[in-house]
Design a protein around this motif. Structure first.
Motif, PDB file in Angstrom:
ATOM      1  N   ASN A   1     -15.197  13.107  -9.704  1.00  0.00           N
ATOM      2  CA  ASN A   1     -14.450  12.153 -10.777  1.00  0.00           C
ATOM      3  C   ASN A   1     -13.122  12.110 -10.188  1.00  0.00           C
ATOM      4  OD1 ASN A   1     -16.113  13.728 -13.282  1.00  0.00           O
ATOM      5  ND2 ASN A   1     -16.064  11.591 -13.308  1.00  0.00           N
ATOM      6  N   ARG A   2     -12.787  10.956 -10.221  1.00  0.00           N
ATOM      7  CA  ARG A   2     -11.068  10.801 -10.090  1.00  0.00           C
ATOM      8  C   ARG A   2     -10.496   9.986 -11.518  1.00  0.00           C
ATOM      9  NH1 ARG A   2     -12.402   9.489  -4.675  1.00  0.00           N
ATOM     10  NH2 ARG A   2     -11.376  11.066  -3.546  1.00  0.00           N
ATOM     11  N   ILE A   3      -9.661  10.752 -12.085  1.00  0.00           N
ATOM     12  CA  ILE A   3      -8.963  10.206 -13.218  1.00  0.00           C
ATOM     13  C   ILE A   3      -7.453   9.872 -13.008  1.00  0.00           C
ATOM     14  CG2 ILE A   3      -8.669  10.595 -15.812  1.00  0.00           C
ATOM     15  CD1 ILE A   3     -11.270  12.205 -15.698  1.00  0.00           C
ATOM     16  N   SER A   4      -7.072   8.768 -13.327  1.00  0.00           N
ATOM     17  CA  SER A   4      -5.603   8.383 -13.322  1.00  0.00           C
ATOM     18  C   SER A   4      -5.200   7.805 -14.482  1.00  0.00           C
ATOM     19  CB  SER A   4      -5.345   7.429 -12.285  1.00  0.00           C
ATOM     20  OG  SER A   4      -4.332   6.965 -12.360  1.00  0.00           O
ATOM     21  N   ALA A   5      -4.018   8.608 -15.060  1.00  0.00           N
ATOM     22  CA  ALA A   5      -3.417   8.150 -16.138  1.00  0.00           C
ATOM     23  C   ALA A   5      -2.488   7.073 -16.102  1.00  0.00           C
ATOM     24  CB  ALA A   5      -2.767   9.249 -16.886  1.00  0.00           C
ATOM     25  N   GLY A   6      -2.209   6.692 -14.901  1.00  0.00           N
ATOM     26  CA  GLY A   6      -1.140   5.706 -14.265  1.00  0.00           C
ATOM     27  C   GLY A   6      -1.630   4.413 -13.654  1.00  0.00           C
ATOM     28  N   GLU A   7      -1.945   4.560 -12.168  1.00  0.00           N
ATOM     29  CA  GLU A   7      -2.341   3.600 -11.453  1.00  0.00           C
ATOM     30  C   GLU A   7      -3.869   3.426 -11.331  1.00  0.00           C
ATOM     31  OE1 GLU A   7      -0.043   1.697  -9.622  1.00  0.00           O
ATOM     32  OE2 GLU A   7       1.614   2.509 -10.976  1.00  0.00           O
ATOM     33  N   PRO A   8      -4.311   2.557 -10.875  1.00  0.00           N
ATOM     34  CA  PRO A   8      -5.735   2.280 -10.860  1.00  0.00           C
ATOM     35  C   PRO A   8      -6.305   3.107  -9.493  1.00  0.00           C
ATOM     36  CG  PRO A   8      -4.846   0.096 -10.685  1.00  0.00           C
ATOM     37  CD  PRO A   8      -3.687   0.930 -10.834  1.00  0.00           C
ATOM     38  N   VAL A   9      -7.401   3.643  -9.545  1.00  0.00           N
ATOM     39  CA  VAL A   9      -7.919   4.546  -8.419  1.00  0.00           C
ATOM     40  C   VAL A   9      -8.435   3.589  -7.337  1.00  0.00           C
ATOM     41  CG1 VAL A   9      -9.242   6.438  -7.973  1.00  0.00           C
ATOM     42  CG2 VAL A   9      -8.497   6.147  -9.987  1.00  0.00           C
ATOM     43  N   ARG A  10      -7.658   3.635  -6.086  1.00  0.00           N
ATOM     44  CA  ARG A  10      -8.277   2.752  -5.135  1.00  0.00           C
ATOM     45  C   ARG A  10      -9.024   3.649  -3.947  1.00  0.00           C
ATOM     46  NH1 ARG A  10      -6.874  -1.818  -7.090  1.00  0.00           N
ATOM     47  NH2 ARG A  10      -4.849  -1.999  -7.900  1.00  0.00           N
ATOM     48  N   ILE A  11      -8.906   5.032  -3.929  1.00  0.00           N
ATOM     49  CA  ILE A  11      -9.656   5.612  -3.069  1.00  0.00           C
ATOM     50  C   ILE A  11     -10.992   5.699  -3.292  1.00  0.00           C
ATOM     51  CG2 ILE A  11      -8.837   7.957  -4.161  1.00  0.00           C
ATOM     52  CD1 ILE A  11      -8.730   9.179  -1.341  1.00  0.00           C
ATOM     53  N   ARG A  12     -12.106   5.805  -2.263  1.00  0.00           N
ATOM     54  CA  ARG A  12     -13.339   5.653  -2.341  1.00  0.00           C
ATOM     55  C   ARG A  12     -13.940   6.949  -1.880  1.00  0.00           C
ATOM     56  NH1 ARG A  12     -11.999   2.661  -5.791  1.00  0.00           N
ATOM     57  NH2 ARG A  12     -12.688   0.704  -6.337  1.00  0.00           N
ATOM     58  N   ALA A  13     -13.328   7.773  -1.143  1.00  0.00           N
ATOM     59  CA  ALA A  13     -14.120   8.820  -0.536  1.00  0.00           C
ATOM     60  C   ALA A  13     -14.342   9.991  -1.259  1.00  0.00           C
ATOM     61  CB  ALA A  13     -12.872   9.162   0.920  1.00  0.00           C
ATOM     62  N   ALA A  14     -15.076  10.921  -0.780  1.00  0.00           N
ATOM     63  CA  ALA A  14     -15.553  12.109  -1.741  1.00  0.00           C
ATOM     64  C   ALA A  14     -14.152  13.019  -2.007  1.00  0.00           C
ATOM     65  CB  ALA A  14     -16.510  12.929  -0.844  1.00  0.00           C
ATOM     66  N   VAL A  15     -14.228  13.416  -2.914  1.00  0.00           N
ATOM     67  CA  VAL A  15     -13.074  14.524  -3.437  1.00  0.00           C
ATOM     68  C   VAL A  15     -13.161  15.847  -2.369  1.00  0.00           C
ATOM     69  CG1 VAL A  15     -12.203  15.985  -5.068  1.00  0.00           C
ATOM     70  CG2 VAL A  15     -12.906  13.525  -5.629  1.00  0.00           C
ATOM     71  N   THR A  16     -12.255  15.909  -1.643  1.00  0.00           N
ATOM     72  CA  THR A  16     -12.278  17.308  -0.730  1.00  0.00           C
ATOM     73  C   THR A  16     -10.995  18.250  -1.293  1.00  0.00           C
ATOM     74  OG1 THR A  16     -10.774  16.164   0.860  1.00  0.00           O
ATOM     75  CG2 THR A  16     -12.889  16.177   1.245  1.00  0.00           C
ATOM     76  N   ALA A  17     -10.159  17.881  -2.177  1.00  0.00           N
ATOM     77  CA  ALA A  17      -9.091  18.973  -2.523  1.00  0.00           C
ATOM     78  C   ALA A  17      -8.935  18.826  -4.109  1.00  0.00           C
ATOM     79  CB  ALA A  17      -7.958  18.694  -1.855  1.00  0.00           C
ATOM     80  N   PRO A  18     -10.026  19.067  -4.609  1.00  0.00           N
ATOM     81  CA  PRO A  18     -10.182  19.051  -6.029  1.00  0.00           C
ATOM     82  C   PRO A  18      -9.045  19.825  -6.942  1.00  0.00           C
ATOM     83  CG  PRO A  18     -12.047  20.225  -5.327  1.00  0.00           C
ATOM     84  CD  PRO A  18     -11.214  19.877  -4.341  1.00  0.00           C
ATOM     85  N   ASP A  19      -8.911  19.201  -8.059  1.00  0.00           N
ATOM     86  CA  ASP A  19      -7.870  20.079  -9.029  1.00  0.00           C
ATOM     87  C   ASP A  19      -8.798  20.972  -9.826  1.00  0.00           C
ATOM     88  OD1 ASP A  19      -5.272  18.646  -8.944  1.00  0.00           O
ATOM     89  OD2 ASP A  19      -6.661  17.055  -8.879  1.00  0.00           O
ATOM     90  N   ILE A  20     -10.135  20.454 -10.064  1.00  0.00           N
ATOM     91  CA  ILE A  20     -11.115  20.958 -11.024  1.00  0.00           C
ATOM     92  C   ILE A  20     -12.448  21.213 -10.218  1.00  0.00           C
ATOM     93  CG2 ILE A  20     -12.177  20.966 -13.352  1.00  0.00           C
ATOM     94  CD1 ILE A  20      -9.867  19.306 -14.129  1.00  0.00           C
TER      95      ILE A  20
END
Ligand code: SF4
Ligand code: SF4
Length: 295
Positions: free
Chosen positions: A56-75
């Motif tokens: 998942n990517r979730i942004s409360a500000g800007e649209p999410v443009r990146i499409r690659a796999a998450v490699t440095a997650p927060d959760i």
């Protein structure tokens, strides 16, 4: 508590456990809160029971443009406690990141296995899912734990996506989610705790994306070397009183790991049995029961 403007999450589950669905439900809940969100799986040659990833990517500000796999997650969210033994679930996890684990172990035990750099939240989601849903499919249950640990979306924002996805089964799924919210325990990063135990060395295999087109991915005997038994969260147990020795379980086992004993009964080689439950489903006399692996 994770509540930044841009959050990246990684889900660890097994094929058939609903990690991809859970990621989609979080994204829909975030969108309902007027955030921007993505949910996507990492598809490889997985089969039921094999470790899988979703993001998942979730942004409360800007649209999410990146499409690659998450490699440095927060959760990171771990749906199956058995994955802690075979997958590097903390790979790339940011310092002060949060790990949400389904486990029957105590919070202190899990924290000491995973180390002190991260916040850790634990809930026995398997037990809740069996009680509330009748099956050990923990994706919606773990959503409650995720929300309790991170506030990434609000609990009430999940109600509508769950209703749309599960229809007549939505009420119980949402109740399981709420129960997990209530029962999740959390240890903050600052807690002083003994040094982490050394986890077993995890064999690094190339992902399918790293393989050359047309290359041979197996060598003679390689299937024998891979311990698909490590994928298992349940194991089949045979009741010889009910078994009529028809051999159907043997024929249907996708791993080919059921052997015939000298007495004509059948048994699984637990080194390779991945706990898919197909043998139990196909056994007409009901001679096979799937039982939870002790953790
Ligand atoms: S399918 Fe059931 S009854 Fe037939 S051999 Fe297997 S365990 Fe026995
Ligand atoms: S023995 Fe049963 S549970 Fe194990 S892999 Fe074969 S079919 Fe699946």
């Amino acid at each position: 508590m994770v509540n930044d403007k841009f959050i990246e999450m990684r889900w660890h589950g097994r094929g058939g456990q609903g990690a991809v669905t859970a990621a989609e439900l979080v994204a829909l809940a975030a969108i309902a809160e007027d955030k921007f969100a993505q949910a996507f799986p990492s598809f490889g040659p997985e089969r039921r029971g094999a470790p899988v990833l979703a993001f998942n990517r979730i942004s409360a500000g800007e649209p999410v443009r990146i499409r690659a796999a998450v490699t440095a997650p927060d959760i990171v969210v771990i749906l199956d406690p058995g994955l802690l033994r075979i997958v590097d679930v903390t790979s790339g996890l940011k310092e002060n990141g949060t790990i949400v684990v389904n486990s029957a172990k105590s919070l202190v035990d899990i924290k000491s296995e995973l180390g002190t750099k991260w916040r850790v939240a634990v809930v026995n989601a398997s037990s809740i899912a069996r009680e509330m849903l009748g099956v050990n499919i923990v994706n919606t249950t773990m959503l409650g734990a995720l929300v309790k640990a991170t506030d990434v979306v609000k609990l009430e924002s999940l109600a509508e996506p769950i209703r749309e996805r599960f229809g007549g089964r939505a009420e119980n799924n949402f109740k399981a989610c709420q129960k997990a919210y209530d029962e999740t325990s959390i240890i903050e990063q600052a807690t002083t705790i003994a040094e982490p135990k050394k986890l077993p060395q995890i064999e690094k295999l190339p992902s399918w994306r790293e393989l050359l087109v047309g290359c041979v991915v197996a060598e003679p005997g390689s299937a024998k070397r891979y311990r698909t038994g490590d994928w298992r969260s349940q194991r089949p147990v045979w009741d010889h009183q009910k078994c009529v020795k028809c051999g159907v379980c043997y024929l249907f086992c996708p791993e080919g790991c059921i052997n015939r004993t000298e007495e004509g009964y059948f048994e699984a080689d637990y080194f390779y049995c991945k706990g898919c439950g197909i043998c139990a489903r196909e056994c007409r006399p009901g001679a096979i029961t799937m039982v939870e692996e002790t953790q």
